[in-house]
Design a protein around this motif. Sequence first.
Motif, PDB file in Angstrom:
ATOM      1  N   TYR A 305       0.890 -29.561  22.936  1.00  0.00           N
ATOM      2  CA  TYR A 305       1.267 -30.787  22.224  1.00  0.00           C
ATOM      3  C   TYR A 305       2.543 -31.445  22.748  1.00  0.00           C
ATOM      4  O   TYR A 305       2.769 -32.622  22.496  1.00  0.00           O
ATOM      5  CB  TYR A 305       1.464 -30.480  20.732  1.00  0.00           C
ATOM      6  CG  TYR A 305       0.308 -29.771  20.089  1.00  0.00           C
ATOM      7  CD1 TYR A 305      -0.917 -30.414  19.873  1.00  0.00           C
ATOM      8  CD2 TYR A 305       0.411 -28.433  19.701  1.00  0.00           C
ATOM      9  CE1 TYR A 305      -1.982 -29.754  19.281  1.00  0.00           C
ATOM     10  CE2 TYR A 305      -0.645 -27.767  19.115  1.00  0.00           C
ATOM     11  CZ  TYR A 305      -1.837 -28.427  18.906  1.00  0.00           C
ATOM     12  OH  TYR A 305      -2.887 -27.759  18.324  1.00  0.00           O
ATOM     13  N   GLU A 308       9.424 -32.379  21.661  1.00  0.00           N
ATOM     14  CA  GLU A 308      10.574 -33.239  21.964  1.00  0.00           C
ATOM     15  C   GLU A 308      11.874 -32.511  21.650  1.00  0.00           C
ATOM     16  O   GLU A 308      12.794 -32.475  22.455  1.00  0.00           O
ATOM     17  CB  GLU A 308      10.490 -34.541  21.172  1.00  0.00           C
ATOM     18  CG  GLU A 308       9.382 -35.475  21.640  1.00  0.00           C
ATOM     19  CD  GLU A 308       9.418 -36.817  20.912  1.00  0.00           C
ATOM     20  OE1 GLU A 308      10.388 -37.052  20.145  1.00  0.00           O
ATOM     21  OE2 GLU A 308       8.500 -37.616  21.106  1.00  0.00           O
ATOM     22  N   THR A 384       9.574 -31.369  16.399  1.00  0.00           N
ATOM     23  CA  THR A 384       9.088 -32.735  16.590  1.00  0.00           C
ATOM     24  C   THR A 384       8.298 -32.770  17.893  1.00  0.00           C
ATOM     25  O   THR A 384       8.836 -32.435  18.958  1.00  0.00           O
ATOM     26  CB  THR A 384      10.248 -33.741  16.647  1.00  0.00           C
ATOM     27  OG1 THR A 384      10.979 -33.694  15.417  1.00  0.00           O
ATOM     28  CG2 THR A 384       9.715 -35.157  16.848  1.00  0.00           C
ATOM     29  N   LEU A 385       7.038 -33.163  17.805  1.00  0.00           N
ATOM     30  CA  LEU A 385       6.131 -33.096  18.946  1.00  0.00           C
ATOM     31  C   LEU A 385       5.968 -34.441  19.628  1.00  0.00           C
ATOM     32  O   LEU A 385       6.347 -35.488  19.079  1.00  0.00           O
ATOM     33  CB  LEU A 385       4.767 -32.577  18.484  1.00  0.00           C
ATOM     34  CG  LEU A 385       4.759 -31.256  17.700  1.00  0.00           C
ATOM     35  CD1 LEU A 385       3.337 -30.917  17.279  1.00  0.00           C
ATOM     36  CD2 LEU A 385       5.375 -30.133  18.518  1.00  0.00           C
ATOM     37  N   ASN A 386       5.353 -34.417  20.791  1.00  0.00           N
ATOM     38  CA  ASN A 386       5.056 -35.662  21.510  1.00  0.00           C
ATOM     39  C   ASN A 386       3.813 -36.352  20.968  1.00  0.00           C
ATOM     40  O   ASN A 386       3.637 -37.561  21.160  1.00  0.00           O
ATOM     41  CB  ASN A 386       4.843 -35.366  22.999  1.00  0.00           C
ATOM     42  CG  ASN A 386       6.115 -34.892  23.679  1.00  0.00           C
ATOM     43  OD1 ASN A 386       7.214 -35.245  23.258  1.00  0.00           O
ATOM     44  ND2 ASN A 386       5.973 -34.087  24.719  1.00  0.00           N
ATOM     45  N   THR A 387       2.966 -35.580  20.307  1.00  0.00           N
ATOM     46  CA  THR A 387       1.717 -36.133  19.781  1.00  0.00           C
ATOM     47  C   THR A 387       1.564 -35.771  18.309  1.00  0.00           C
ATOM     48  O   THR A 387       2.150 -34.805  17.827  1.00  0.00           O
ATOM     49  CB  THR A 387       0.502 -35.575  20.562  1.00  0.00           C
ATOM     50  OG1 THR A 387       0.489 -34.147  20.450  1.00  0.00           O
ATOM     51  CG2 THR A 387       0.574 -35.975  22.025  1.00  0.00           C
ATOM     52  N   GLU A 388       0.760 -36.536  17.597  1.00  0.00           N
ATOM     53  CA  GLU A 388       0.479 -36.230  16.202  1.00  0.00           C
ATOM     54  C   GLU A 388      -0.516 -35.073  16.119  1.00  0.00           C
ATOM     55  O   GLU A 388      -1.409 -34.935  16.960  1.00  0.00           O
ATOM     56  CB  GLU A 388      -0.085 -37.464  15.488  1.00  0.00           C
ATOM     57  CG  GLU A 388       0.924 -38.595  15.369  1.00  0.00           C
ATOM     58  CD  GLU A 388       0.426 -39.726  14.485  1.00  0.00           C
ATOM     59  OE1 GLU A 388      -0.746 -39.656  14.042  1.00  0.00           O
ATOM     60  OE2 GLU A 388       1.192 -40.671  14.238  1.00  0.00           O
ATOM     61  N   LYS A 443       3.911 -36.262  13.811  1.00  0.00           N
ATOM     62  CA  LYS A 443       4.484 -35.525  14.937  1.00  0.00           C
ATOM     63  C   LYS A 443       5.398 -34.391  14.485  1.00  0.00           C
ATOM     64  O   LYS A 443       6.013 -33.718  15.315  1.00  0.00           O
ATOM     65  CB  LYS A 443       5.275 -36.478  15.842  1.00  0.00           C
ATOM     66  CG  LYS A 443       4.420 -37.514  16.553  1.00  0.00           C
ATOM     67  CD  LYS A 443       5.271 -38.359  17.495  1.00  0.00           C
ATOM     68  CE  LYS A 443       4.406 -39.369  18.247  1.00  0.00           C
ATOM     69  NZ  LYS A 443       5.211 -40.174  19.199  1.00  0.00           N
ATOM     70  N   HIS A 444       5.466 -34.179  13.192  1.00  0.00           N
ATOM     71  CA  HIS A 444       6.336 -33.139  12.653  1.00  0.00           C
ATOM     72  C   HIS A 444       5.515 -31.887  12.357  1.00  0.00           C
ATOM     73  O   HIS A 444       4.522 -31.946  11.633  1.00  0.00           O
ATOM     74  CB  HIS A 444       7.015 -33.633  11.367  1.00  0.00           C
ATOM     75  CG  HIS A 444       7.969 -32.660  10.772  1.00  0.00           C
ATOM     76  ND1 HIS A 444       8.204 -32.576   9.424  1.00  0.00           N
ATOM     77  CD2 HIS A 444       8.748 -31.718  11.349  1.00  0.00           C
ATOM     78  CE1 HIS A 444       9.085 -31.633   9.190  1.00  0.00           C
ATOM     79  NE2 HIS A 444       9.431 -31.090  10.341  1.00  0.00           N
TER      80      HIS A 444
END
Length: 485
Positions: A305, A308, A384-388, A443-444
């Motif tokens: 995923y 960040e 916190t990710l780059n994608t949902e 994205k969390h």
Amino acid sequence: MVEHPNDWNERITIAEQMLPLISRLHRDHNVVTSIFGRLLINVTAIDILKSHRYARRVTDRQLPPEQTLAILEQLLEMNLGTGSVDLGSLATRFEQQGGDFADGAALREYLSGELAGIVGTASEMRHTDVVLYGFGRIGRLLARILIAREATYGGVRLRAIVVRSKGEGDIIKRASLLRRDSVHGPFDGTITVDEDANIIWANGTPIQVIYSDDPSTIDYTAYGIDEAIVVDNTGKWRDRDGLSLHLQSKGVSRAVLTAPGKGDVKNIVYGINQDDVTEEDRVLSAASCTTNGITPVLKVINDRYGVEHGHVETVHSFTNDQNLIDNFHKGPRRGRAAGLNMVLTETGAAKAVAKALPEFEGKLTGNAIRVPTPDVSMAVLNLTLNTEVEREEVNNFLRKVSLHSNLRQQIDYINSPDVVSTDFVGSTHAGVVDGLATIANGKHLVVYVWYDNEFGYSNQVIRIVEHVAGSRPRVLPRRLDPAAL
């Protein structure tokens, strides 16, 4: 579905037929069998059936014992060398290919292909001497694991422990602490002491007790020990200069630290970056228990995923570094009574992840709360990710990783509403994802990871020792890379 007594009796009969076959494979070929990671070592017929029932986590149904019995019968007719063979995976894959377990020739051909890496190979493993420098919480658990591993595979073997003498009766007390443990229970076997020779005998393994407070002046060759890997679990020396003192002693080839290494010492998390170790690396660190617990999970999440940034909050059991009651301590807050307080403290685990996974450099922060429990900790990964992402998709992915990937020994997964910390005492995994606690919102992502900060970490240390010794058994059939799941 209600289990009929006749069905149970039939399965017990099959399991009893399996017991001598499992023993012969181990004794004659040095082959250890398992069912989806559950080792069939020193087991009963009931244990075997429980392992077959566990298969429901993988295949959504109980594994028929007649299938694994058919595989065992074929394995004994094959010229196998040392390895760890997963009967559950073999049975499932053969059935998925439409195989007929009653067709011995077809089953043999299938097994020959899946186990090609150990067919016709030597059964003997290279022996490597191991010395434990220090014999505290981690040292004694390492001793238990090493003694069991020698009986299982015969690769690395514990030869000695090095401690500072505490006076008369020292060896008796140390043997007693190895024999009994308030957290992990009694030693599985027998322990006797030869005070005249300073030897602790554990399940037939002679452990030489050497008294010294200087890692650079010991002549290990005088005890018949040579080219040894010294595992320093004192934490006193953590940089290259300090750890290199071990290399000045006669009979030492490498030193492995059971704490985060400082400076340019490589921090190794087995399953992640053990292949970074070269022949020239004579001092290594096995990082920390928390770093081992979170790094494999963070890697697979980041690979799939993208991460960040994130924060790691560790709820950690108290350790010997803290005070039992309020007293002076050089560290902030750690002087307060460990059994009465939650103690907020710092942890370098979040930053240390980047030493094993450089892509996390500058992405993680971390803190720790020491709590009044003696073992098993939890890491909360707030990412916190780059994608949902969606909760079920993440959980399904992590579950597949724990069952089918080459990180199966590092990452476990559980989905139970009633598990608590004591349920994970004795876990051999680096970390266990608690699926019911996962939170996903766009994205969390928040992932909760349990880990036995003593036993799970100690198993990771042994995996590193076996790796640098060239004594890691091949695990077959081969597992998938998490990226393929």
